[in-house]
Structures are given as structure tokens and as C-alpha cells.
Design a protein around this motif. Structure first.
Motif, PDB file in Angstrom:
ATOM      1  N   LYS A   1      57.211  49.421   6.451  1.00 15.84           N
ATOM      2  CA  LYS A   1      55.922  48.845   6.072  1.00 15.84           C
ATOM      3  C   LYS A   1      56.063  47.507   5.345  1.00 15.84           C
ATOM      4  CE  LYS A   1      53.859  53.436   5.688  1.00 15.84           C
ATOM      5  NZ  LYS A   1      53.218  54.429   4.813  1.00 15.84           N
TER       6      LYS A   1
ATOM      7  N   SER B   1      53.087  43.094   1.867  1.00 16.67           N
ATOM      8  CA  SER B   1      53.810  41.830   1.995  1.00 16.67           C
ATOM      9  C   SER B   1      53.470  40.949   0.808  1.00 16.67           C
ATOM     10  CB  SER B   1      53.447  41.108   3.300  1.00 16.67           C
ATOM     11  OG  SER B   1      52.114  40.635   3.253  1.00 16.67           O
TER      12      SER B   1
ATOM     13  N   ARG C   1      54.864  43.507   6.423  1.00 18.59           N
ATOM     14  CA  ARG C   1      53.797  43.623   7.407  1.00 18.59           C
ATOM     15  C   ARG C   1      52.440  43.558   6.720  1.00 18.59           C
ATOM     16  NH1 ARG C   1      55.855  47.857  12.062  1.00 18.59           N
ATOM     17  NH2 ARG C   1      57.965  46.992  12.275  1.00 18.59           N
TER      18      ARG C   1
ATOM     19  N   ALA D   1      50.772  48.877   4.855  1.00 16.11           N
ATOM     20  CA  ALA D   1      51.676  47.725   4.886  1.00 16.11           C
ATOM     21  C   ALA D   1      51.652  47.026   3.537  1.00 16.11           C
ATOM     22  CB  ALA D   1      51.267  46.754   5.996  1.00 16.11           C
TER      23      ALA D   1
END
Length: 267
Positions: free
Chosen positions: A209, A175, A212, A173
Motif C-alpha cells: 500500500k 503516500s 500508492r 493506500a
């Protein structure tokens, strides 16, 4: 051999596209369509089945997640498009790191540069066919099935001995808030070391992805020079990454078809 590897990758992409269109096809039909032997098609189907893209039934194959689902064949095609795009940034003479990501490892299928050295902790590199344009060095280390990633002090010690021109890393992931994260505990320290031991940093991550987070971080977004994702990433997500230190975001277009003149005569 390099062109053969590219042809095989293109044929497998085309098989997925054909199954999306028709839903199901027999081994004999696929062999006739692509002008290859049935044995070759069975190998392709074995490879796709191992990636949970399709199921096999008595001499035929069908997709597990047809038409429009964000998993299965569409996700595999997105990752292949990302790998193909990433390979464009590998230059003659480069030494590159590739981590345990299957998307990152797929970059090897599309490398056209010469005299490339790939250093990876992905044990599945042992399954890659002959590729005379590059050398593959395994880091060694501890493997914990079912993962094929090599971790631990042996892997880290060997990564420390190398200064790579570029690294191509996958992740679980990513972010803006939580950075680059992995779901598996032993791997992030090796990933982080590959970042610190390379000059230019590429992250390959499909759009599912983005935005997240997972359990184990190994970098922040401003550690990334280039993020390569697919067209599922929104303009807002791209802008957020650029505003927080990513130099370049590339959205690869997953292709439904390949050039017809690339298909006949593949072995």
C-alpha cells in the motif's frame, strides 16, 4: 482465553507456513501435526478460506497463491505480523479506536494488556470470541454490504462522544504526496474523526500500500505518530515518511514458523 486466542492465531500462521512448504495437506494430517481435533482444523481452514488464502478440496487444503506471490498467504502473514507488532503498543487501561480495516481488527487477537476498551466501527468484531481482558464497543451506524464498516451520522456521533488514548487505523493506500487514502467513500470521515478524537495515532499498512494513492483521503502523513508496515517497505520509503513528519516507522517481519512448544494441546 487471551492465551487461547494467541494460540489459535499462531496455529493458523503455522498452517499457512506448512502449506507453503508442502503445497497441500489433508485435514487429518493437519490435525495430527498440531495435535488438535479435525473439527478444530476445519474451523481454521474455514477462517483462512474466508480470507482468500486457500482452497478446499475433499478433505484437504492448498494455497491459492503459493511461494513468493505478493498476495494470498504471504500478504495475510504480513498483515498478521503487523497486527502482532501493533498490539505491543496497547497498554493496560487503554481506550483505543480501531477502524474498518481487517488488519487493524486483527490486533485484538494479540492484545496482552488488561482492562482495554476497543471502540470500533468494524461489524466483524461481532465474530470475535470471548476476550475477558478487554471490552468491545461498536459505534453502530449504516452498513453497506459487502463491507462490514459502520458509517454515517450514528457512527460519527458515537465516536465524537469518546476520547481515546490511541487509534489503530488501516487504509487502502498511503503516500507522502497524497497522504492516507481509502477506496470506499463513506469510511474516510469516520477514520478522520477517530484521528481527531485520539491522542496517539498508529497506521497499519502492508508494504503493497506504500507509495500508492486511492480516491478518498482522510489524513496526511504527518498525522501519523507510528507507521507499522512489513519488511517489504524499502529504506528509501521509510526515510521519506520520517522526513515528512512520521515520528516512527516499524517494519514487522512476517514469520514462517512459530515456537513448537506453543502448538501441542491447542483446543
Amino acid at each position: 482465553m487471551r492465551r487461547s486466542n494467541a494460540f489459535v492465531a499462531a496455529r493458523r500462521d503455522a498452517i499457512m507456513a506448512l502449506l507453503e512448504r508442502d503445497g497441500k495437506a489433508s485435514v487429518a494430517e493437519l490435525a495430527e501435526h498440531f495435535e488438535v481435533s479435525q473439527l478444530t482444523i476445519r474451523r481454521d481452514l474455514d477462517w483462512l478460506e474466508s480470507r482468500h488464502v486457500l482452497s478446499r478440496q475433499h478433505g484437504s487444503a492448498s494455497l491459492l497463491n503459493p511461494l513468493g506471490r505478493p498476495s494470498g498467504s504471504q500478504r495475510v502473514r504480513a498483515n498478521r505480523a503487523i497486527a502482532r507488532e501493533a498490539a505491543k503498543y496497547v497498554c493496560d487501561g487503554d481506550c483505543i479506536f480501531i477502524n474498518g480495516s481487517s488488519t487493524a481488527l486483527s490486533i485484538i487477537d494479540f492484545i496482552e494488556a488488561r482492562d482495554v476498551t476497543v471502540v470500533t466501527n468494524n461489524g466483524k468484531a461481532l465474530l470475535i470470541g470471548e476476550h475477558p481482558a478487554l471490552s468491545i464497543l461498536l459505534t453502530g451506524g449504516e452498513i453497506r454490504p459487502p463491507r462490514a464498516s459502520m458509517t454515517g451520522e450514528i457512527a460519527m456521533d458515537n465516536v465524537r462522544r469518546i476520547r481515546a488514548k490511541k487509534c489503530f487505523l488501516g487504509c487502502t493506500a498511503i503516500s507522502v504526496a497524497d497522504g492516507i487514502t481509502s477506496a470506499t467513500a463513506p469510511e474516510p470521515v469516520v477514520n478522520a474523526l477517530m484521528l481527531s478524537q485520539s491522542d496517539e495515532h498508529f497506521l497499519v499498512a502492508d508494504s503493497s500500500k506504500i507509495g500508492r494513492t486511492s480516491s478518498f483521503p482522510f489524513g496526511t502523513v504527518d498525522d501519523i505518530d507510528t507507521l507499522i508496515t512489513d519488511t517489504g517497505a524499502t529504506p528509501e520509503e521509510v526515510s521519506a515518511f520520517l522526513a515528512h513528519g512520521v515520528s516512527r516507522v516499524i517494519r514487522a517481519e512476517p514469520g514462517l514458523e512459530v515456537d513448537a512448544d506453543e502448538m501441542p494441546g491447542l483446543l
